[in-house]
Design a protein around this motif. Structure first.
Motif, short mmCIF file in Angstrom:
data_model
loop_
_atom_site.label_atom_id
_atom_site.label_comp_id
_atom_site.label_asym_id
_atom_site.label_seq_id
_atom_site.Cartn_x
_atom_site.Cartn_y
_atom_site.Cartn_z
N GLN A 3 60.26 2.27 -9.88
CA GLN A 3 60.03 0.84 -10.06
C GLN A 3 59.18 0.33 -8.91
O GLN A 3 59.65 0.27 -7.77
CB GLN A 3 61.36 0.10 -10.11
CG GLN A 3 61.23 -1.40 -10.35
CD GLN A 3 60.72 -1.72 -11.73
OE1 GLN A 3 61.14 -1.14 -12.73
NE2 GLN A 3 59.77 -2.65 -11.80
N ALA A 4 57.95 -0.08 -9.24
CA ALA A 4 57.04 -0.61 -8.23
C ALA A 4 57.11 -2.12 -8.23
O ALA A 4 57.33 -2.75 -9.27
CB ALA A 4 55.62 -0.14 -8.49
N SER A 5 56.89 -2.71 -7.07
CA SER A 5 56.91 -4.17 -6.95
C SER A 5 56.07 -4.59 -5.76
O SER A 5 55.67 -3.76 -4.94
CB SER A 5 58.35 -4.66 -6.80
OG SER A 5 58.93 -4.14 -5.62
N GLY A 6 55.83 -5.90 -5.68
CA GLY A 6 55.14 -6.45 -4.52
C GLY A 6 53.70 -6.80 -4.74
O GLY A 6 53.04 -7.35 -3.84
N GLY A 7 53.16 -6.50 -5.90
CA GLY A 7 51.77 -6.83 -6.17
C GLY A 7 51.57 -8.33 -6.31
O GLY A 7 52.53 -9.10 -6.35
N GLY A 8 50.30 -8.73 -6.36
CA GLY A 8 50.02 -10.15 -6.50
C GLY A 8 48.56 -10.45 -6.22
O GLY A 8 47.73 -9.55 -6.15
N VAL A 10 45.79 -12.01 -3.65
CA VAL A 10 45.59 -12.23 -2.22
C VAL A 10 44.10 -12.44 -1.97
O VAL A 10 43.25 -11.90 -2.69
CB VAL A 10 46.14 -11.03 -1.41
CG1 VAL A 10 45.41 -9.75 -1.75
CG2 VAL A 10 46.10 -11.29 0.08
N GLN A 11 43.78 -13.22 -0.96
CA GLN A 11 42.40 -13.48 -0.63
C GLN A 11 41.79 -12.31 0.14
O GLN A 11 42.52 -11.54 0.80
CB GLN A 11 42.29 -14.74 0.22
CG GLN A 11 42.64 -16.01 -0.53
CD GLN A 11 42.37 -17.26 0.26
OE1 GLN A 11 42.21 -17.21 1.49
NE2 GLN A 11 42.29 -18.40 -0.40
N PRO A 12 40.49 -12.14 0.06
CA PRO A 12 39.83 -11.09 0.85
C PRO A 12 40.18 -11.23 2.33
O PRO A 12 40.20 -12.34 2.86
CB PRO A 12 38.35 -11.34 0.60
CG PRO A 12 38.30 -11.98 -0.75
CD PRO A 12 39.53 -12.85 -0.81
N GLY A 13 40.46 -10.09 2.94
CA GLY A 13 40.88 -10.10 4.34
C GLY A 13 42.38 -10.23 4.52
O GLY A 13 42.88 -10.07 5.64
N GLY A 14 43.08 -10.51 3.46
CA GLY A 14 44.52 -10.69 3.53
C GLY A 14 45.29 -9.38 3.49
O GLY A 14 44.72 -8.30 3.46
N SER A 15 46.62 -9.52 3.49
CA SER A 15 47.51 -8.35 3.51
C SER A 15 48.54 -8.45 2.40
O SER A 15 48.88 -9.55 1.94
CB SER A 15 48.23 -8.25 4.85
OG SER A 15 47.31 -8.07 5.91
N LEU A 16 49.04 -7.30 2.03
CA LEU A 16 50.07 -7.22 0.99
C LEU A 16 50.82 -5.91 1.20
O LEU A 16 50.24 -4.91 1.61
CB LEU A 16 49.42 -7.22 -0.39
CG LEU A 16 50.22 -7.69 -1.61
CD1 LEU A 16 50.65 -9.14 -1.44
CD2 LEU A 16 49.39 -7.53 -2.87
N ARG A 17 52.13 -5.95 0.93
CA ARG A 17 52.90 -4.71 0.97
C ARG A 17 53.53 -4.48 -0.39
O ARG A 17 54.23 -5.35 -0.91
CB ARG A 17 53.99 -4.76 2.04
CG ARG A 17 54.67 -3.39 2.22
CD ARG A 17 55.71 -3.38 3.31
NE ARG A 17 57.01 -3.85 2.85
CZ ARG A 17 58.17 -3.49 3.38
NH1 ARG A 17 58.19 -2.65 4.40
NH2 ARG A 17 59.29 -3.99 2.90
N ILE A 18 53.29 -3.33 -0.95
CA ILE A 18 53.91 -2.96 -2.21
C ILE A 18 54.92 -1.85 -1.94
O ILE A 18 54.80 -1.10 -0.97
CB ILE A 18 52.87 -2.53 -3.26
CG1 ILE A 18 52.00 -1.39 -2.77
CG2 ILE A 18 52.02 -3.73 -3.67
CD1 ILE A 18 50.99 -0.90 -3.82
N SER A 19 55.91 -1.78 -2.81
CA SER A 19 56.96 -0.78 -2.64
C SER A 19 57.32 -0.16 -3.99
O SER A 19 57.01 -0.70 -5.05
CB SER A 19 58.20 -1.42 -2.00
OG SER A 19 58.70 -2.45 -2.81
N CYS A 20 57.97 0.98 -3.90
CA CYS A 20 58.36 1.70 -5.11
C CYS A 20 59.67 2.41 -4.85
O CYS A 20 59.78 3.20 -3.91
CB CYS A 20 57.27 2.70 -5.48
SG CYS A 20 57.65 3.71 -6.92
N VAL A 21 60.65 2.12 -5.69
CA VAL A 21 61.98 2.72 -5.56
C VAL A 21 62.16 3.78 -6.64
O VAL A 21 61.92 3.52 -7.82
CB VAL A 21 63.09 1.66 -5.69
CG1 VAL A 21 64.45 2.31 -5.54
CG2 VAL A 21 62.89 0.56 -4.66
N ALA A 22 62.58 4.96 -6.22
CA ALA A 22 62.86 6.04 -7.15
C ALA A 22 64.36 6.12 -7.36
O ALA A 22 65.12 6.26 -6.41
CB ALA A 22 62.33 7.36 -6.60
#
Length: 125
Positions: A3-8, A10-22
């Motif tokens: 199960q992946a999550s955390g997408g969305g 974001v503006q150029p230059g920004g940050s994001l963290r995505i995660s995946c639980v097995a």
């Protein structure tokens, strides 16, 4: 099941963290990876991390901007994405493999046993 999550968005230059639980699997996964697929393009390797010793590999396009990590106790893999660019826009898929394989194969999609459903990352102003 992954199960992946955390997408969305974001503006150029920004940050994001995505995660995946097995879940639903006894024992850990030696290799945990992220791939991505942009519209009209083939799925491509992003990064992978192996367990003991912990070894990380990155695609040249994300090296220095993305960081992969894992929490073995939670069977979770993370991808910290910094300095995001519009060309990073894609659906990001996590993938895992139980058994150890040689380094030259870790970027190949076909060696992974299980795949998540993907999480959309859009980089746009």
């Amino acid at each position: 099941q992954l199960q992946a999550s955390g997408g969305g968005l974001v503006q150029p230059g920004g940050s994001l963290r995505i995660s995946c639980v097995a879940s639903g699997h006894t024992g850990g996964f030696y290799h945990m990876a992220w791939f991505r697929q942009a519209p009209g393009k083939e799925r491509e390797f992003v990064s992978t991390i192996s367990a003991s010793p912990v070894t990380r590999y990155y695609a040249d396009s994300v090296k220095g901007r993305f960081t992969i990590s894992r929490d073995n106790a939670k069977n979770t893999v993370y991808l910290q994405m910094n300095s995001l660019k519009p060309e990073d826009t894609a659906v990001y898929y996590c993938a895992v493999r139980s058994g150890r394989i040689i380094t030259s194969y870790v970027s190949r999609a076909g060696v992974y046993d299980y795949w998540g459903q993907g999480t959309q990352v859009t980089v746009s102003s």
